[in-house]
Design a protein around this motif. Structure first.
Motif, PDB file in Angstrom:
ATOM      1  N   ASN A  61       0.852  -1.186   0.000  1.00  0.00           N
ATOM      2  CA  ASN A  61       0.000   0.000   0.000  1.00  0.00           C
ATOM      3  C   ASN A  61       0.881   1.227   0.000  1.00  0.00           C
ATOM      4  O   ASN A  61       2.012   1.178   0.453  1.00  0.00           O
ATOM      5  CB  ASN A  61      -0.846   0.046   1.284  1.00  0.00           C
ATOM      6  CG  ASN A  61      -1.878  -1.033   1.300  1.00  0.00           C
ATOM      7  OD1 ASN A  61      -2.483  -1.288   0.292  1.00  0.00           O
ATOM      8  ND2 ASN A  61      -2.043  -1.670   2.450  1.00  0.00           N
ATOM      9  N   GLN A  63       0.835   3.476   2.069  1.00  0.00           N
ATOM     10  CA  GLN A  63       1.246   3.803   3.432  1.00  0.00           C
ATOM     11  C   GLN A  63       2.322   2.888   3.959  1.00  0.00           C
ATOM     12  O   GLN A  63       2.832   3.094   5.047  1.00  0.00           O
ATOM     13  CB  GLN A  63       0.050   3.719   4.377  1.00  0.00           C
ATOM     14  CG  GLN A  63      -0.930   4.806   4.128  1.00  0.00           C
ATOM     15  CD  GLN A  63      -2.332   4.329   4.429  1.00  0.00           C
ATOM     16  OE1 GLN A  63      -2.534   3.165   4.742  1.00  0.00           O
ATOM     17  NE2 GLN A  63      -3.285   5.224   4.337  1.00  0.00           N
ATOM     18  N   ASP A  64       2.666   1.859   3.210  1.00  0.00           N
ATOM     19  CA  ASP A  64       3.722   0.972   3.665  1.00  0.00           C
ATOM     20  C   ASP A  64       5.074   1.451   3.189  1.00  0.00           C
ATOM     21  O   ASP A  64       6.047   0.689   3.207  1.00  0.00           O
ATOM     22  CB  ASP A  64       3.476  -0.449   3.139  1.00  0.00           C
ATOM     23  CG  ASP A  64       2.266  -1.085   3.786  1.00  0.00           C
ATOM     24  OD1 ASP A  64       1.549  -1.812   3.097  1.00  0.00           O
ATOM     25  OD2 ASP A  64       2.071  -0.838   4.994  1.00  0.00           O
ATOM     26  N   ALA A  66       7.239   3.404   4.504  1.00  0.00           N
ATOM     27  CA  ALA A  66       8.300   3.354   5.502  1.00  0.00           C
ATOM     28  C   ALA A  66       8.779   1.925   5.705  1.00  0.00           C
ATOM     29  O   ALA A  66       9.975   1.672   5.877  1.00  0.00           O
ATOM     30  CB  ALA A  66       7.805   3.946   6.816  1.00  0.00           C
ATOM     31  N   ALA A  67       7.833   0.979   5.708  1.00  0.00           N
ATOM     32  CA  ALA A  67       8.230  -0.422   5.866  1.00  0.00           C
ATOM     33  C   ALA A  67       9.123  -0.844   4.709  1.00  0.00           C
ATOM     34  O   ALA A  67      10.136  -1.535   4.888  1.00  0.00           O
ATOM     35  CB  ALA A  67       6.994  -1.301   5.943  1.00  0.00           C
ATOM     36  N   SER A  69      11.021   1.083   2.980  1.00  0.00           N
ATOM     37  CA  SER A  69      12.343   1.684   3.187  1.00  0.00           C
ATOM     38  C   SER A  69      13.161   0.864   4.149  1.00  0.00           C
ATOM     39  O   SER A  69      14.344   0.612   3.930  1.00  0.00           O
ATOM     40  CB  SER A  69      12.224   3.080   3.799  1.00  0.00           C
ATOM     41  OG  SER A  69      11.416   3.895   3.046  1.00  0.00           O
ATOM     42  N   ALA A 195       3.606  -3.494   6.243  1.00  0.00           N
ATOM     43  CA  ALA A 195       3.957  -3.360   7.652  1.00  0.00           C
ATOM     44  C   ALA A 195       3.451  -4.562   8.422  1.00  0.00           C
ATOM     45  O   ALA A 195       2.473  -5.206   8.056  1.00  0.00           O
ATOM     46  CB  ALA A 195       3.343  -2.069   8.198  1.00  0.00           C
ATOM     47  N   ALA A 196       4.129  -4.859   9.511  1.00  0.00           N
ATOM     48  CA  ALA A 196       3.722  -5.979  10.360  1.00  0.00           C
ATOM     49  C   ALA A 196       3.852  -5.537  11.805  1.00  0.00           C
ATOM     50  O   ALA A 196       4.765  -4.784  12.153  1.00  0.00           O
ATOM     51  CB  ALA A 196       4.594  -7.195  10.095  1.00  0.00           C
TER      52      ALA A 196
END
Lengths: 282, 485
Positions: A61, A63-64, A66-67, A69, A195-196
């Protein structure tokens, strides 16, 4: 006559390898694969990640980002075991959406910020040129290329050029596509990251569970390193910044009722601020 | 029709320059405009513009750099060139003088030029004598007949000397020196000695003169890319030999192209470490040439190309090691130099830590070419091995305001909205209190309480509340400052 010729050619190749800039390049190392630390992922990759190839990372997504990165930086850390310098080429817009690289954060992740050369370019063509120039330099361990979105200039021809340069110099090329959806053709591996929730056991001191190590949900959507039929995830990979390697983790279930109200400053952070203040004042 | 240029001196319009027709008509320098108009009602008058004159003089000086890089400006209408060792390149002093006069005449200027052992002598002859070359040692004879205005002394001094009957340089030169100095000052004697060629005064060049220069004059002006590249390579090789002899390497190189029609183009490259290797220098200029927004236009061709090392540093001969470690550093430097030449030195950065708590100041980006010393600075180790990161990998600059629901006075957020998306907080850690640095005297910065938050999807954020509730503000604001991996 032909046997002599074969021996002669072999000798020439060996001497070539030794003579090139005074390095002795052992053939075994050129094709060594870098283990990720996660056994199943490694076996899916046929041993590990390959240098001199393109690894494409996309967030599932927007919004992921940062994950994605974080995962990309994990790959950079994996590749930088022998030669440590790496280059990060960013296109200007990528910074406004997901933030700028932060030195102390990179250090906390296990990377050495002194080894980073950051190139900030304006448009995609400059970014491609900078990436190509950097990939040609065999003194680097990896190049992290962060374009913005799905630019038209990042087409098959451009990626082929980059891949050829990477194969020649054995530099790993990682593309982080923060705002993008279109997959890059001719990548060696492609990863879809989301993200998790983190595992509570590795949280900070205290009786309540806290936020753990960086952790990602990883799917391998394209894998040209091993044959067909290999598993493609999704896997949960947790990053250990001290050992600079991933490890497998179980997916922890997020429980909203466990929202923490930690208004008491943990003793360790208080002492750090105090000692920091003393250091600055002294 | 006579043409004069007038300027205001003490309120009256006075002639500052006139053309040949005006000269023949009886007008002279210093005459007031009113008198001139009385003599010649049909007079063309132009306003004097010292700025434009100066710019034109700089332009001519640029053009004259083909002969020597050491050029000084004299008032508003003269140049002094130090041609020590440079005249043989154009075929001798006679040829040089003729060259200057013809070329400047072709551009529409009338020149008076002279060559002498000192700048003052040359200027004196050029201003008040004919154009000629003064043989070494003959300065006293040649300047003897010149009027006192040829010395650079004040008008009052000239007046005083003429009242004593001294009108020419030879009159002053004949006098005993000590009384002259006592009466009129040492400066007079210095100027006298300089104009007579006894002592050499300094020329202040308008641009710093580089120590190492290699140049080529082309009998046939060149314009093709291949020819240009080849000549840059040869010049770099010449310069490398010179630098090696002195044990130095260049940190900053300047390449100047002189076109036949007078236009001058300069390119500069900088390097991170001293560089001598001709191919390396060539590659840097190649990058620069490729990215010129205004491409190098040879016009009818370049007839002089000059490569100079404007900044140099000590560089010993590199001994290649067997393990190739030096090779890595050099390759890295070369890559940084190439990237800087192509994109600009402020686009290729390294990160450097700063000793401060304030997160956005804790890191600094510095140009990679200047930061060699930065490689050994330690970044604060903020963590024990089993602890998760306390600093985000990406920082949002500037911090973005978010809407937060949290218990007062200082609890972690329960829910927040950032960029129009709601996030429900599942885990929170903190607060980590970062107070303003009172020793810097900042009065308007408020205390920040930083929280690490994780939402239900597993995304981790770094937010802070600005201002202590009750003590610093009644409406604390919340901001998003970073994202964790």
């Amino acid at each position: 006559m032909s046997v002599q010729r074969v021996i002669f050619e072999d000798l020439k190749h060996s001497i070539d390898r030794i003579g090139r800039k005074g390095h002795i390049i052992l053939p075994a190392k050129q094709h060594a694969r870098i283990s990720t630390g996660h056994a199943i992922v490694d076996s899916a990759l046929g041993g590990g990640l390959m240098r001199g190839a393109l690894h494409d990372i996309l967030p599932v997504n927007p919004q992921d980002g940062a994950a994605a990165s974080g995962f990309a930086l994990g790959l950079v850390a994996l590749f930088s075991c022998q030669k440590t310098n790496w280059v990060w080429v960013r296109q200007g817009m990528a910074g406004k959406e997901t933030g700028e690289p932060y030195g102390p954060g990179l250090a906390a992740f296990g990377l050495d910020p002194n080894r980073l050369i950051l190139v900030m370019t304006g448009d995609i063509r400059e970014a491609l040129r900078a990436t190509e120039e950097s990939v040609r330099c065999s003194a680097l361990s990896s190049v992290l290329f962060e374009p913005w979105g799905d630019p038209k200039a990042l087409d098959l021809t451009a990626t082929r050029r980059l891949i050829l340069a990477a194969e020649a110099s054995n530099v790993a090329l990682i593309t982080l596509r923060s705002g993008g959806h279109v997959a890059l053709g001719s990548a060696r591996t492609r990863w879809a990251i989301s993200a998790a929730s983190s595992n509570p056991e590795q949280g900070a001191t205290g009786t309540n569970a806290g936020i753990g190590n960086p952790i990602f949900k990883v799917a391998l959507t394209l894998n040209r390193q091993a044959g067909a039929g290999e598993p493609d995830g999704p896997w949960i990979m947790e990053w250990n910044h001290a050992k600079r390697i991933f490890k497998p983790a179980a997916l922890s279930v997020a429980r909203p009722t466990e929202a923490i109200n930690r208004s008491v400053t943990s003793p360790r952070t208080a002492s750090k601020s105090l000692s920091g203040a003393l250091r600055n004042a002294g | 029709m006579p043409l004069v240029v007038v300027g205001k001196i003490k309120g009256t319009n006075v002639i500052e320059a006139l053309d040949a027709v005006a000269n023949r008509a009886g007008l002279s320098l210093g005459m007031t405009l009113a008198t001139a108009r009385a003599l010649h009602p049909t007079l063309l008058v132009a306003e004097s513009d010292t700025e434009a004159d100066r710019a034109m003089l700089e332009h001519i000086a640029d053009w004259c750099e083909r002969y020597t890089p050491c050029i000084g400006l004299l008032q508003n209408n003269g140049l002094v060139l130090d041609i020590t060792g440079a005249s043989h390149l154009v075929g001798g002093e006679v040829a040089l003088l003729a060259d200057i006069k013809t070329r400047l005449a072709a551009q529409g200027f009338t020149t008076c030029a002279a060559i002498a052992g000192t700048a003052e002598a040359a200027r004196a002859i050029a201003s008040f004598g004919d154009s000629r070359i003064i043989e070494p040692g003959m300065e006293p004879q040649r300047v003897a007949q010149l009027p006192l205005a040829a010395l650079s002394i004040s008008e009052n001094l000239i007046l005083s000397l003429s009242r004593l009957g001294m009108k020419r340089i030879e009159d002053v030169a004949r006098q005993p020196r000590a009384p002259l100095a006592a009466r009129f000052g040492r400066d007079l004697l210095i100027q006298l000695d300089r104009v007579q060629g006894h002592i050499i005064g300094p020329i202040s060049p308008r641009r710093p003169v580089p120590t190492y220069i290699a140049e080529r004059n082309f009998a046939e002006p060149i314009g093709h890319d291949d020819d240009i590249h080849r000549s840059i390579l040869t010049l770099a090789a010449d310069l490398a030999r010179l630098l090696e002899k002195h044990g130095e390497g260049g940190r900053c190189y300047e390449l100047t192209f002189f076109r036949t029609d007078g236009a001058v183009r300069r390119l500069t490259v900088e390097t991170a470490r001293p560089l001598r290797d001709p191919k390396g220098v060539m590659r840097l200029f190649q990058e620069k040439l490729d990215t010129l927004s205004d491409p190098l236009d040879p016009g009818f061709g370049f007839d002089v190309i000059r490569l100079s090392a404007t900044k140099t540093e000590r560089q010993d001969i590199a001994e290649p090691g067997f393990d190739g470690r030096d090779g890595i550093e050099e390759e890295l430097s070369a890559l940084i130099d190439r990237l800087c030449a192509r994109f600009g030195a402020n686009r290729v950065m390294r990160l450097m830590p700063r000793n401060t708590h304030i997160p956005e100041r804790a890191m600094q980006r510095i140009p990679a070419q200047h930061g060699n010393a930065a490689l050994t600075i330690d970044w604060d180790e903020v963590l024990a091995p089993e602890e998760p990161p306390t600093r985000p990998i990406r920082l949002i600059e500037p911090p973005e305001p978010i809407d937060v629901i949290a218990e007062i006075p200082d609890s972690a957020p329960i829910r927040f909205r950032w960029r129009r998306v709601f996030h429900a907080v599942v885990k929170a850690e903190g607060p980590e209190r970062i107070a303003p640095e009172w020793w810097r005297g900042e009065q308007d910065m408020m205390t920040r309480d930083y929280f690490r938050l994780e939402d239900e999807e597993g995304r981790r954020f770094w937010v802070y509340r600005e201002g202590l509730f009750g003590r610093e503000t009644t409406m604390p604001k919340w901001f998003m400052h970073g994202l964790f991996g």
